[in-house]
Design an enzyme around this catalytic site. Structure first.
Site, mmCIF file in Angstrom:
data_model
loop_
_atom_site.group_PDB
_atom_site.id
_atom_site.type_symbol
_atom_site.label_atom_id
_atom_site.label_comp_id
_atom_site.label_asym_id
_atom_site.label_seq_id
_atom_site.Cartn_x
_atom_site.Cartn_y
_atom_site.Cartn_z
ATOM 1 N N ASP A 121 7.496 -4.373 -16.857
ATOM 2 C CA ASP A 121 8.236 -3.156 -16.499
ATOM 3 C C ASP A 121 9.363 -3.147 -17.254
ATOM 4 O O ASP A 121 9.619 -4.097 -17.984
ATOM 5 C CB ASP A 121 8.459 -3.270 -15.071
ATOM 6 N N ASP B 107 9.577 -5.203 -10.517
ATOM 7 C CA ASP B 107 10.509 -5.593 -9.663
ATOM 8 C C ASP B 107 10.529 -4.333 -8.455
ATOM 9 O O ASP B 107 10.930 -4.611 -7.348
ATOM 10 C CB ASP B 107 11.990 -5.490 -10.241
ATOM 11 N N ASP C 287 5.166 -1.407 -9.043
ATOM 12 C CA ASP C 287 4.636 -2.392 -9.645
ATOM 13 C C ASP C 287 3.776 -3.171 -8.887
ATOM 14 O O ASP C 287 2.974 -4.048 -9.254
ATOM 15 C CB ASP C 287 5.721 -3.446 -10.396
#
EC number: 7.2.2.10
Length: 887
Positions: free
Chosen positions: A473, A794, A798
């Protein structure tokens, strides 16, 4: 609440039979309608509301609620709403018990082979053959030396069983203790949290769990939204949706443009009222949570239910249960590709249960099976040779005849031969292997804790040693998720980092500090960190937070300036809006005049500047030619680095010439430029080196983000994910989907295989795109060996990808509960470098295990050869030499 029981969670209110029947319970909206509505965003959502309900008031009428008075606070009505639309409670996933973990550990093939060998060995060691020796049958006395050996025969089997018990207990205890640690680490939103709703026209504080669909909730700056809703009325409402979408920019919400408010997101500015449309497992956060709970068998049930979604002939009971199935479908358009194909599901069923084998387990299982087969062949050959030798010796050479009374004696021979065969097999099986692996893993996991890796599952450690791809990410993982001033142009100098305060003229520094401190919303501030080791908290507008952070970096403080000139003393404020693209604030100066501070997009504000401060803080003329020069030399290079440029300027008015404050164009003109700053969400300082190490180790790092493609590309270049001159792809989610789907909209693995090897950046991606990419790389069969994929993240968005990956890394400080729940390893310091440490420890485990294997197999091969030749040559226990008359 949906068929939550299917998710192995002991929680649900009584099943509701008519949950999705048209206008269930007399309400004008079904659960399915509301869920599909909440998936839309922006203009699309607005259009759907207008088409289906006319406007938000129409939606309120359908839900039997008043936009101004709220619900009637009638217990029966509230209970009915809970029955139909579910409770606002996401049941926590039950942790596995110690016994469940023991049972899971026992499923290992190597251990099963050992258990079988141990039990057979133990059983045969207690076998006492019947019958007496008889002259006619030959002398079968095995000699006195065998008796002691026979008595100790059980030791081999017992030792193997003991090693199996050790392995199982160490593995189970490690998983159990780490799970316990993880539960301690989880910072759940307490059930006692209250939220403001309107009921009977009164403002009430109700527990979050008591919210129901149809409630009118008040939302204000600082709130964490506990449910999904549609905005009825809002004042400058801005929401931080980064935990759900991965986008770092605040999203402006308004009833006439984008009225959709999602659970789990933060209100950063403004206030408003919303009608609650989805709660608990039906809210956006709940949908992702449910998807994570849907493992293995449950997922299958859900797939089936998802498939039934389109079937017209559903029984009402199926409808009541279907809710969770829809979850799996919504979050995984992959179902469109595999949903209808039963073979796919059969394959899935035939493969391992939910807990897939780790890469090392797979290799060791293969090795154990090969050793088992080799041992079996050797023991079979041993038994055959011994039987043939005995038969030829007894019936051919000695010419004896098989007598009925000799049968028990001959059976005794054959049992002894079988025992010798089993001994060879037991010697062949490497009983030390699982124990060595477990001890090696447990040791590494303990060490990894010091390197800020909380490993929730033992095998995640060694899987990391095999990793070939990391899908990371961007926001909060590669970057700090904090807008920051990284470049500035002050006093004729372009600084590529924050300048030292001594390098600036006091006049410039003073003007800059005042311009930023006063000309920002006073609600925007930077607070001390909540946890030790974390970064200071940014509250309010992220761009303004970046500027205030710049003041702090210059070793000055904005708070004393604000205390000196409080908000009520501000003479005039031109607030920021999309037309102005700037904000200006006027204050009175001690001499009775006025000073205007202005900040805004550099391309807008520089056109209004006629002067600029030089290096000594004096005014210098700023002509259009100078502006073009500045754009070319300062602003364009900043933009190429992916920075947003903000111009900070001021203007003084004499006491004698008070302007017409309503004539804004006249007032905000003839400005003096103090500074131009470049703002970005900066890359964590340790990330580029960590990514270089990954690439050297043969691991491809890909960035998957919800941010726009230009920012993503600039950040990827800074991290070293993309190198100039390389052949790589940077795609947006829409383009990615266009390339991998066929005409029917189904995902095709062949198309995906053409895209992912070159793909380095996937921008504007949804949680589903992330999941699709990870699944596609894992399922790909283009290379000789399958790709082992690690995912870092986080946010709630995700979650599905973290769950699907071979190893999921969640952030311990900034990570949401959903991300942590889905992960295998938690980075307690939120640091990408810790991933490199995890790879190093994983590879260390491999080295340790390969060294042990070398030793173990050398010993085993020698032992098998000795046992085999010993049994065949010396005829131990067969009495063959005695049958020939003995010495």
């Amino acid at each position: 609440m949906g068929d939550v029981a299917n998710s192995s969670i002991e929680f649900h209110p009584k099943p509701q039979q008519l949950r999705e029947a048209p206008h269930a319970g007399g309400f004008g909206c079904t659960l399915a309608e509301l869920r599909s509505l909440m998936e839309l965003r922006g203009a699309e959502a607005l259009q759907k509301v207008q088409e289906a309900y006319g406007d938000v008031s129409g939606l309120c009428r359908r839900l039997k609620t008043s936009p101004t008075e709220g619900l009637a606070d009638n217990t029966n009505d509230l209970e009915k709403r809970r029955q139909i639309y579910g409770q606002n409670f996401i049941p926590p996933k039950q942790p596995k018990t110690f016994l469940q973990l023991v049972w899971e550990a026992l499923q290992d093939v190597t251990l099963i082979i050992l258990e079988v060998a141990a039990i057979v060995s133990l059983g045969l060691s207690f076998y006492a053959p019947p019958g007496e020796e008889s002259e006619a049958c030959g002398n079968v006395s095995a000699g006195a030396e065998d008796e002691g050996e026979a008595e100790a025969g059980w030791i081999e089997g017992a030792a193997i069983l003991l090693s199996v018990i050790c392995v199982v207990l160490v593995t189970a205890f490690n998983d159990w203790s780490k799970e316990k640690q993880f539960r301690g680490l989880q910072s759940r939103i307490e059930q006692e949290q209250k939220f403001t709703v309107i009921r009977n026209g009164q403002l009430l504080q109700v527990p979050v769990a008591a919210l129901v669909v149809g409630d009118i909730a008040q939302v204000k700056y600082g709130d964490l939204l506990p449910a999904d809703g549609v905005l009825i009325q809002g004042n400058d409402l801005k929401i931080d949706e980064s935990s759900l979408t991965g986008e770092s920019d605040h999203v402006r919400k308004s009833a006439d443009k984008d009225p959709m408010l999602l659970s789990g997101t933060h209100v950063m500015e403004g206030s408003g009222r919303m009608v609650v449309t989805a709660v608990g497992v039906n809210s956006q956060t709940g949908i992702i949570f449910t998807l994570l709970g849907a493992g293995g068998e449950e997922e299958e049930k859900k797939d089936k239910k998802g498939k039934q979604q389109d079937g017209a002939m559903e029984s009402s009971q199926t409808k009541a249960k279907k809710q969770d199935g829809a979850v799996a479908m919504e979050m995984q358009p992959l179902k469109s590709a595999e949903g209808g194909e039963m073979e796919e599901r059969e394959k899935k069923k035939a493969s391992v249960p939910k807990k897939e084998k780790s890469v090392l387990q797979g290799k060791l299982t293969k090795l154990a099976v090969q050793i088992g087969k080799a041992g079996l062949v050797m023991s079979a050959i041993t038994v055959i040779i011994l039987v043939l030798y005995f038969v030829i010796e007894t019936f051919v050479v000695d010419g004896r005849v098989w007598l009925a009374e000799c049968t028990p004696v001959y059976v005794q021979y054959f049992v002894k031969f079988f025992i010798i065969g089993v001994t060879v097999l037991v010697v062949a099986v490497p009983e030390g292997l699982p124990l060595a692996v477990t001890i090696s893993l447990a040791y590494s996991v303990k060490k990894m804790m010091r390197d800020n890796n909380l490993v929730r599952h033992l095998d995640a450690c060694e899987t990391m040693g095999n990793a070939t791809a990391i899908c990371s990410d961007k926001t909060g993982t590669l970057t700090t998720n904090r807008m920051t001033v990284v470049q500035s142009y002050l006093g004729d100098t372009h600084y590529k980092e924050v300048p030292a305060p001594s390098a600036l003229t006091p006049k410039i520094l003073d003007l800059l500090v005042h311009a930023i401190s006063i000309n920002s919303a006073y609600t925007t501030k930077i607070l001390p960190p909540e946890k030790e080791g974390a970064l200071p908290r940014q509250v309010g507008n992220k761009t303004e937070c970046a500027l205030l952070g710049f003041v702090l970096d210059l070793k000055r403080d904005f708070q004393p300036v604000r205390e000196q000139i409080p908000e009520e003393k501000l003479y005039k404020v031109y607030t920021f809006n999309s037309v102005r693209k700037s904000m200006s604030t006027v204050i009175r100066t001690p001499d009775g005049g006025f000073r205007l501070f202005s900040k805004g997009a550099s391309e807008i504000l520089l056109k209004k500047c006629t002067n600029i401060l030089n290096s000594s803080g004096e005014l210098r003329g700023f002509r259009p030619r100078d502006r073009d020069d500045m754009v070319k030399k300062i602003i364009e290079p900043m933009a190429c680095d992916g920075l947003r440029t903000i111009c900070i300027a001021y203007r003084d008015f004499l006491a004698t010439q008070e302007p017409d404050w309503d004539n804004e164009n006249e007032v905000v003109g003839d400005l003096t430029c103090i500074a131009v700053v470049g703002i970005e969400d900066p890359v964590r300082p340790e990330v580029p080196e960590a990514i270089r190490k990954c690439q050297r180790a043969g691991i491809t790092v890909r960035m998957v983000t919800g941010d726009n493609i230009n920012t993503a590309r600039a950040i990827a270049a800074k991290c070293g994910i993309i190198q100039p001159g390389e052949d790589f792809l940077c795609l947006e989610g829409k383009e990615f989907n266009r390339r991998i789907r066929n005409e029917k909209g189904e995902i095709e693995q062949e198309r995906l295989d053409k895209v992912w090897p070159k793909l380095r950046v996937l921008a504007r991606s949804s949680p589903t795109d992330k999941h699709t990419l990870v699944k596609g790389i894992i399922d790909s069969s283009t290379g000789e060996q399958r790709q082992v994929v690690a995912v870092t993240g986080d946010g709630t968005n995700d979650g599905p990808a973290l769950k699907k990956a071979d190893v999921g890394f969640a952030m311990g400080i900034a990570g949401t509960d959903v991300a942590k729940e889905a992960s295998d390893i938690i980075l307690t310091d939120d640091n990408f470098t810790s991933i490199v440490k995890a790879v190093m420890w994983g590879r260390n485990v491999y080295d340790s295990i390969s060294k042990f294997l070398q030793f173990q197999l050398t010993v085993n091969v020698v032992a098998v050869i000795v046992a085999f030749t010993g049994a065949c040559i010396t005829q131990v226990g067969t009495g063959g030499h005695c049958a020939r008359g003995g010495p």
